[in-house]
Scaffold this motif. Structure first.
Motif, PDB file in Angstrom:
ATOM      1  N   GLY A  46      -5.280   0.864   3.802  1.00 52.61           N
ATOM      2  CA  GLY A  46      -5.453   0.331   5.156  1.00 52.61           C
ATOM      3  C   GLY A  46      -4.668   1.067   6.226  1.00 52.61           C
ATOM      4  O   GLY A  46      -4.219   0.454   7.198  1.00 52.61           O
ATOM      5  N   LEU A  47      -4.540   2.390   6.095  1.00 50.47           N
ATOM      6  CA  LEU A  47      -3.757   3.168   7.051  1.00 50.47           C
ATOM      7  C   LEU A  47      -4.584   3.567   8.278  1.00 50.47           C
ATOM      8  O   LEU A  47      -5.701   4.062   8.145  1.00 50.47           O
ATOM      9  CB  LEU A  47      -3.223   4.439   6.390  1.00 50.47           C
ATOM     10  N   GLY A  48      -4.022   3.348   9.462  1.00 51.37           N
ATOM     11  CA  GLY A  48      -4.646   3.802  10.696  1.00 51.37           C
ATOM     12  C   GLY A  48      -6.001   3.184  10.966  1.00 51.37           C
ATOM     13  O   GLY A  48      -6.374   2.148  10.411  1.00 51.37           O
ATOM     14  N   ASN A  49      -6.757   3.837  11.830  1.00 48.09           N
ATOM     15  CA  ASN A  49      -8.108   3.388  12.165  1.00 48.09           C
ATOM     16  C   ASN A  49      -8.909   4.588  12.663  1.00 48.09           C
ATOM     17  O   ASN A  49      -8.392   5.708  12.723  1.00 48.09           O
ATOM     18  CB  ASN A  49      -8.080   2.273  13.221  1.00 48.09           C
ATOM     19  N   LYS A  50     -10.176   4.357  13.013  1.00 42.55           N
ATOM     20  CA  LYS A  50     -11.054   5.452  13.419  1.00 42.55           C
ATOM     21  C   LYS A  50     -10.522   6.168  14.660  1.00 42.55           C
ATOM     22  O   LYS A  50     -10.597   7.397  14.768  1.00 42.55           O
ATOM     23  CB  LYS A  50     -12.460   4.907  13.677  1.00 42.55           C
ATOM     24  N   LYS A  51      -9.967   5.395  15.614  1.00 40.21           N
ATOM     25  CA  LYS A  51      -9.448   5.998  16.836  1.00 40.21           C
ATOM     26  C   LYS A  51      -8.165   6.783  16.586  1.00 40.21           C
ATOM     27  O   LYS A  51      -7.951   7.848  17.164  1.00 40.21           O
ATOM     28  CB  LYS A  51      -9.199   4.906  17.884  1.00 40.21           C
ATOM     29  N   HIS A  52      -7.301   6.231  15.748  1.00 42.41           N
ATOM     30  CA  HIS A  52      -6.029   6.885  15.427  1.00 42.41           C
ATOM     31  C   HIS A  52      -5.870   6.983  13.906  1.00 42.41           C
ATOM     32  O   HIS A  52      -5.206   6.156  13.293  1.00 42.41           O
ATOM     33  CB  HIS A  52      -4.846   6.104  16.014  1.00 42.41           C
ATOM     34  N   PRO A  53      -6.505   7.978  13.295  1.00 50.55           N
ATOM     35  CA  PRO A  53      -6.374   8.140  11.837  1.00 50.55           C
ATOM     36  C   PRO A  53      -4.926   8.453  11.443  1.00 50.55           C
ATOM     37  O   PRO A  53      -4.220   9.165  12.162  1.00 50.55           O
ATOM     38  CB  PRO A  53      -7.295   9.330  11.534  1.00 50.55           C
ATOM     39  N   VAL A  54      -4.519   7.912  10.327  1.00 48.72           N
ATOM     40  CA  VAL A  54      -3.175   8.165   9.802  1.00 48.72           C
ATOM     41  C   VAL A  54      -3.299   8.719   8.384  1.00 48.72           C
ATOM     42  O   VAL A  54      -3.967   8.116   7.528  1.00 48.72           O
ATOM     43  CB  VAL A  54      -2.320   6.875   9.782  1.00 48.72           C
ATOM     44  N   HIS A  55      -2.676   9.860   8.144  1.00 47.78           N
ATOM     45  CA  HIS A  55      -2.662  10.470   6.816  1.00 47.78           C
ATOM     46  C   HIS A  55      -1.249  10.895   6.464  1.00 47.78           C
ATOM     47  O   HIS A  55      -0.472  11.288   7.343  1.00 47.78           O
ATOM     48  CB  HIS A  55      -3.630  11.665   6.766  1.00 47.78           C
ATOM     49  N   LEU A  56      -0.923  10.794   5.191  1.00 50.41           N
ATOM     50  CA  LEU A  56       0.427  11.089   4.724  1.00 50.41           C
ATOM     51  C   LEU A  56       0.367  11.754   3.354  1.00 50.41           C
ATOM     52  O   LEU A  56      -0.592  11.584   2.611  1.00 50.41           O
ATOM     53  CB  LEU A  56       1.251   9.795   4.619  1.00 50.41           C
ATOM     54  N   LEU A  57       1.419  12.489   3.027  1.00 52.02           N
ATOM     55  CA  LEU A  57       1.554  13.088   1.704  1.00 52.02           C
ATOM     56  C   LEU A  57       2.553  12.290   0.880  1.00 52.02           C
ATOM     57  O   LEU A  57       3.611  11.894   1.376  1.00 52.02           O
ATOM     58  CB  LEU A  57       2.027  14.540   1.816  1.00 52.02           C
ATOM     59  N   VAL A  58       2.210  12.056  -0.380  1.00 53.66           N
ATOM     60  CA  VAL A  58       3.108  11.351  -1.308  1.00 53.66           C
ATOM     61  C   VAL A  58       3.364  12.262  -2.505  1.00 53.66           C
ATOM     62  O   VAL A  58       2.426  12.573  -3.249  1.00 53.66           O
ATOM     63  CB  VAL A  58       2.497  10.023  -1.796  1.00 53.66           C
ATOM     64  N   PRO A  59       4.600  12.718  -2.711  1.00 53.96           N
ATOM     65  CA  PRO A  59       4.885  13.561  -3.883  1.00 53.96           C
ATOM     66  C   PRO A  59       4.557  12.815  -5.171  1.00 53.96           C
ATOM     67  O   PRO A  59       4.831  11.611  -5.289  1.00 53.96           O
ATOM     68  CB  PRO A  59       6.395  13.835  -3.768  1.00 53.96           C
ATOM     69  N   HIS A  60       3.936  13.492  -6.118  1.00 54.03           N
ATOM     70  CA  HIS A  60       3.629  12.852  -7.392  1.00 54.03           C
ATOM     71  C   HIS A  60       4.915  12.420  -8.096  1.00 54.03           C
ATOM     72  O   HIS A  60       5.878  13.180  -8.173  1.00 54.03           O
ATOM     73  CB  HIS A  60       2.820  13.796  -8.283  1.00 54.03           C
ATOM     74  N   GLY A  61       4.915  11.189  -8.578  1.00 54.80           N
ATOM     75  CA  GLY A  61       6.093  10.651  -9.252  1.00 54.80           C
ATOM     76  C   GLY A  61       7.116  10.056  -8.308  1.00 54.80           C
ATOM     77  O   GLY A  61       8.210   9.669  -8.743  1.00 54.80           O
ATOM     78  N   ALA A  62       6.771   9.953  -7.003  1.00 53.29           N
ATOM     79  CA  ALA A  62       7.748   9.489  -6.015  1.00 53.29           C
ATOM     80  C   ALA A  62       8.113   8.017  -6.181  1.00 53.29           C
ATOM     81  O   ALA A  62       9.240   7.611  -5.905  1.00 53.29           O
ATOM     82  CB  ALA A  62       7.217   9.730  -4.601  1.00 53.29           C
ATOM     83  N   PHE A  63       7.148   7.209  -6.640  1.00 55.49           N
ATOM     84  CA  PHE A  63       7.374   5.769  -6.706  1.00 55.49           C
ATOM     85  C   PHE A  63       7.508   5.303  -8.153  1.00 55.49           C
ATOM     86  O   PHE A  63       6.527   4.970  -8.817  1.00 55.49           O
ATOM     87  CB  PHE A  63       6.239   5.020  -6.004  1.00 55.49           C
TER      88      PHE A  63
END
Length: 324
Positions: A206-223
């Motif tokens: 549920g990140l961001g929306n069509k007007k303001h897209p939100v994208h992020l990088l998550v390192p594998h094994g981070a959580f």
């Protein structure tokens, strides 16, 4: 940043799997399910999975940071796939059940062309200088994400090569809190990461929306999963269904020898995505310390929008909103 095993090729399942017919109007292209049995695979046992570190399997698209043009660059996953004729020949061989001999690929003729910048994934086998496909007939590989790339625009939005940084989601110093901050690409060199966000895999978080897209990088094994279930099918099934920490796409075990082992909710017949996930329910802090990242980002960039929220805390990851 601490690093764990990188995802360079298909990750095997924890349990031995079996294919079951599952006719469904919604699954016309795949009228079957691949479900886990209660038997742990020999490969997982050899990798000492019982002493491995369990981590959340994040739902996105796989990326890789390695050198390009002499600089650390983000690379997008691009598997080289067979042509129609090559795939037809491969499937005919599989269905013929000819166990007495191996299928021989003609790499030059059986596979679709890829960009000149394409590189094969690490750990895949080579023959006569050519990378060999995996058991599914694909050659895992990567292509560099150029600045302002149209094909990989969402990948491009999370890196700034002039500043040499990437937008990364990770754990904050405070327990139970996430953090979004710019991380030097040099610090995540040779790591694989998952790109998540508005336009990736139907946006399960549920990140961001069509007007303001939100994208992020998550390192594998981070959580890392702090209270993991025992490695028994019933225990894992119960954990997925009853624990808040279990509201994840799956589990990836990082073994001491670098081997990765996974289990997806679908392997146990459970649905994904969920209305509420563990990742999007956690509080998050935006940390854009200008002393560490002294750069004037373009006004429309994701970096600029996040820098304007520096120091703010949101109750949930999906609550992050930019001003109109």
């Amino acid at each position: 940043m601490s690093r764990r095993g990188a995802v360079q090729r298909k990750v095997p399942c924890l349990f031995v799997t079996e294919v079951k017919d599952e006719p469904s109007a919604k699954r016309e292209r795949q009228p079957f399910k691949v479900l886990a049995t209660d038997t742990i695979t020999g490969k997982a046992l050899e990798a000492d999975v019982h002493n491995a570190v369990p981590t959340e399997k994040v739902d996105g698209t796989c990326c890789y940071v390695t050198t390009y043009k002499g600089l650390p660059y983000l690379w997008a996953r691009l598997d080289r796939k067979p042509t129609k004729q090559g795939e037809k020949r491969f499937k005919q061989f599989l269905y013929s059940l000819e166990d007495c001999k191996e299928f021989v690929w003609n790499v030059e003729e059986d596979f679709k062309p890829v960009p000149d910048t394409w590189i094969p994934a690490k750990d895949i086998e080579f023959s006569n200088g050519n990378p060999l496909p995996d058991e599914n007939g694909h050659m895992p590989g990567w292509v560099p994400v150029e600045k302002n790339s149209k094909q990989y625009c969402w990948h491009s939005s999370v890196v700034n090569y002039e500043a040499g940084v990437a937008l990364v989601l990770k754990h904050h110093a405070d327990p139970g809190v996430l953090e979004i901050s710019p991380v030097p690409l040099s610090e995540i060199l040779e790591q694989t990461l998952e790109l998540i966000g508005t336009n990736i895999n139907a946006n399960p978080y549920g990140l961001g929306n069509k007007k303001h897209p939100v994208h992020l990088l998550v390192p594998h094994g981070a959580f890392e999963i702090k209270n993991p279930p025992a490695l028994k099918q019933n225990d894992i099934l119960s954990w997925f269904e009853t624990c808040m920490e279990g509201k994840v796409e799956g589990i990836v075990w990082h073994c001491a020898d670098g081997c990765l082992i996974k289990l997806h909710r679908h392997h146990l017949g459970l649905p994904w995505p969920l209305a509420e996930t563990y990742l999007n329910s956690q509080p998050v802090v935006i940390s854009f310390n200008r002393t560490k990242c002294d750069y004037d980002f373009e006004p429309k960039s994701l970096f600029h929008h996040f820098s304007m929220l520096d120091g703010q805390r949101f109750d949930r990851l999906k609550d992050i909103k930019f001003d109109a």
